[in-house]
Write an enzyme that holds these catalytic residues in place. Structure first.
Site, mmCIF file in Angstrom:
data_model
loop_
_atom_site.group_PDB
_atom_site.id
_atom_site.type_symbol
_atom_site.label_atom_id
_atom_site.label_comp_id
_atom_site.label_asym_id
_atom_site.label_seq_id
_atom_site.Cartn_x
_atom_site.Cartn_y
_atom_site.Cartn_z
ATOM 1 C CB SER A 161 -0.867 0.016 1.255
ATOM 2 O OG SER A 161 -1.427 1.309 1.435
ATOM 3 C CE1 TYR A 174 -4.105 -2.657 4.573
ATOM 4 C CE2 TYR A 174 -3.176 -0.465 4.214
ATOM 5 C CZ TYR A 174 -3.755 -1.629 3.717
ATOM 6 O OH TYR A 174 -3.958 -1.750 2.358
HETATM 7 P P1 NAP Z 1 -11.455 -5.577 -0.735
HETATM 8 O O1 NAP Z 1 -12.351 -4.937 -1.730
HETATM 9 O O2 NAP Z 1 -11.797 -5.494 0.708
HETATM 10 O O3 NAP Z 1 -11.269 -7.129 -1.151
HETATM 11 C C1 NAP Z 1 -10.449 -7.914 -0.341
HETATM 12 C C2 NAP Z 1 -10.322 -9.284 -0.964
HETATM 13 O O4 NAP Z 1 -9.426 -10.052 -0.141
HETATM 14 C C3 NAP Z 1 -11.619 -10.045 -1.039
HETATM 15 O O5 NAP Z 1 -11.638 -10.814 -2.223
HETATM 16 C C4 NAP Z 1 -11.543 -10.952 0.187
HETATM 17 O O6 NAP Z 1 -12.284 -12.157 0.051
HETATM 18 C C5 NAP Z 1 -10.067 -11.262 0.203
HETATM 19 N N1 NAP Z 1 -9.587 -11.744 1.497
HETATM 20 C C6 NAP Z 1 -9.606 -11.119 2.690
HETATM 21 N N2 NAP Z 1 -9.090 -11.905 3.655
HETATM 22 C C7 NAP Z 1 -8.734 -13.061 3.031
HETATM 23 C C8 NAP Z 1 -8.162 -14.270 3.487
HETATM 24 N N3 NAP Z 1 -7.832 -14.463 4.780
HETATM 25 N N4 NAP Z 1 -7.940 -15.252 2.582
HETATM 26 C C9 NAP Z 1 -8.271 -15.089 1.283
HETATM 27 N N5 NAP Z 1 -8.829 -13.958 0.800
HETATM 28 C C10 NAP Z 1 -9.063 -12.968 1.673
HETATM 29 O O7 NAP Z 1 -9.968 -5.006 -0.848
HETATM 30 P P2 NAP Z 1 -9.240 -4.189 -2.040
HETATM 31 O O8 NAP Z 1 -9.448 -2.764 -1.784
HETATM 32 O O9 NAP Z 1 -9.577 -4.777 -3.331
HETATM 33 O O10 NAP Z 1 -7.715 -4.493 -1.658
HETATM 34 C C11 NAP Z 1 -6.951 -5.462 -2.336
HETATM 35 C C12 NAP Z 1 -5.499 -5.353 -1.899
HETATM 36 O O11 NAP Z 1 -5.001 -4.055 -2.214
HETATM 37 C C13 NAP Z 1 -5.301 -5.552 -0.399
HETATM 38 O O12 NAP Z 1 -4.112 -6.273 -0.167
HETATM 39 C C14 NAP Z 1 -5.186 -4.133 0.119
HETATM 40 O O13 NAP Z 1 -4.458 -4.080 1.315
HETATM 41 C C15 NAP Z 1 -4.484 -3.463 -1.028
HETATM 42 N N6 NAP Z 1 -4.704 -2.014 -1.111
HETATM 43 C C16 NAP Z 1 -5.962 -1.495 -1.228
HETATM 44 C C17 NAP Z 1 -6.117 -0.122 -1.294
HETATM 45 C C18 NAP Z 1 -7.471 0.541 -1.419
HETATM 46 O O14 NAP Z 1 -7.561 1.773 -1.231
HETATM 47 N N7 NAP Z 1 -8.530 -0.187 -1.745
HETATM 48 C C19 NAP Z 1 -4.993 0.708 -1.259
HETATM 49 C C20 NAP Z 1 -3.735 0.143 -1.134
HETATM 50 C C21 NAP Z 1 -3.597 -1.232 -1.074
HETATM 51 P P3 NAP Z 1 -13.830 -12.243 0.536
HETATM 52 O O15 NAP Z 1 -14.649 -11.561 -0.517
HETATM 53 O O16 NAP Z 1 -14.087 -13.711 0.608
HETATM 54 O O17 NAP Z 1 -13.903 -11.552 1.860
#
Ligand code: NAP
Length: 266
Positions: A161, A174
């Site tokens: 991130s 985080y």
């Molecule tokens: P999101 O919409 O909350 O989706 C999270 C995904 O991770 C879902 O598919 C969830 O599955 C899965 N997940 C959570 N815990 C898990 C586990 N223990 N085992 C397997 N799958 C799991 O998140 P996102 O925003 O797309 O984020 C994706 C990545 O980008 C993350 O690593 C996050 O830290 C990073 N990121 C996000 C942002 C942002 O602003 N969105 C910014 C920087 C980095 P379920 O649907 O089954 O719960």
């Protein structure tokens, strides 16, 4: 004369995508499938199985080729913080497509949507953040390092991130869990010398997904947008082409790096 379809950059390479049911992982899965990859769509919660199954169906039966009978996508429930689940995820990829995977795209992650200061962070919340984000990355990368195709085209792409750079209050656990991911990946890339497998991190800034919106008021969201030089939140489609490039042969020379994709946020 029948048109000859051009070979796609990831044609028939098997890619495991964790966290593919929603958000960034879902968009990435769609994109790498459009580049020709066969995809294993991981998710963890039972309530997400329909999302993952629907995405698999869309990839298997695209409107442009409704008569295709070749399996190109499967979904698989696994908790990335559980070693046995991660082994089962890789087993499932091999058994389904009868070949070693080329690519791990490890997107699954969690944030504590209470955004506590360090002094207010519960031990349980610290542990669950590190369990999924750091231990999950370790387990998936360990499996990939032992089981991805060697000799060229092997790719490990993990998610950090931009908060590792932005250092905003409320994100101590985080951001620390992701800083550990960045360090692991940089060392892993060196340890993979001789395998042809590259290892990188993509580190997005704020992206409009469930994770970003969780626990935030309209005012906080607007404040984040005001901090973005391009005056908008990122979208999942801002991230997926970067992952697609890293996964391709053309991306080979990027190795051991953290690619911040944040529109200038930090
Ligand atoms: P999101 O919409 O909350 O989706 C999270 C995904 O991770 C879902 O598919 C969830 O599955 C899965 N997940 C959570 N815990 C898990 C586990 N223990 N085992 C397997 N799958 C799991 O998140 P996102 O925003 O797309 O984020 C994706 C990545 O980008 C993350 O690593 C996050 O830290 C990073 N990121 C996000 C942002 C942002 O602003 N969105 C910014 C920087 C980095 P379920 O649907 O089954 O719960």
């Amino acid at each position: 004369m029948a048109a000859v379809e051009a070979t796609k950059p990831l044609q028939d390479r098997v890619a495991i995508i964790t966290g593919a049911s929603r958000g960034i992982g879902r968009a990435v899965a769609h994109h790498v499938a459009s580049l020709g990859a066969k995809v294993v769509l991981n998710y963890t919660s039972s309530s997400s199985s329909s999302h993952a199954n629907l995405l698999a169906a869309e990839i298997n039966n695209p409107r442009s080729a409704p008569s295709s009978h070749h399996l190109r996508a499967v979904s698989f429930q696994a908790d990335v913080s559980d070693p046995a689940h991660v082994v089962a995820l890789f087993d499932h990829a091999e058994q389904t497509f009868q070949t070693q995977p080329h690519i791990l795209i490890h997107v699954a992650g969690v944030v504590d949507s209470k955004y506590p200061t360090l002094s207010n962070t519960a031990v349980e919340d610290f542990d669950s953040t590190f369990n999924v984000n750091t231990r999950g990355t370790f387990l998936c990368c360990r499996e990939a390092a032992n089981r991805l195709v060697r000799g060229g085209g092997g790719r490990i792409i993990c998610f950090s991130s931009s908060l590792v750079g932005a250092l905003r209050p409320g994100y101590s656990a985080y951001a620390a869990s992701k800083a550990a991911v960045e360090t692991m990946i940089k060392i892993l890339a060196k340890e993979l010398k001789g395998t042809g497998i590259t290892a990188n991190c993509v580190a997005p800034g704020p992206i409009a997904t469930d994770m970003f919106f969780a626990g935030k008021t309209e005012e906080i969201i607007q404040r984040v947008i005001d901090e973005c030089p391009l005056s908008r939140l990122g979208e999942t489609k801002d991230v997926s082409p970067i992952v697609g490039f890293l996964a391709s042969d053309a991306g080979e020379w990027i190795n051991g790096q953290v690619i911040r994709a944040n529109g200038g946020y930090v």
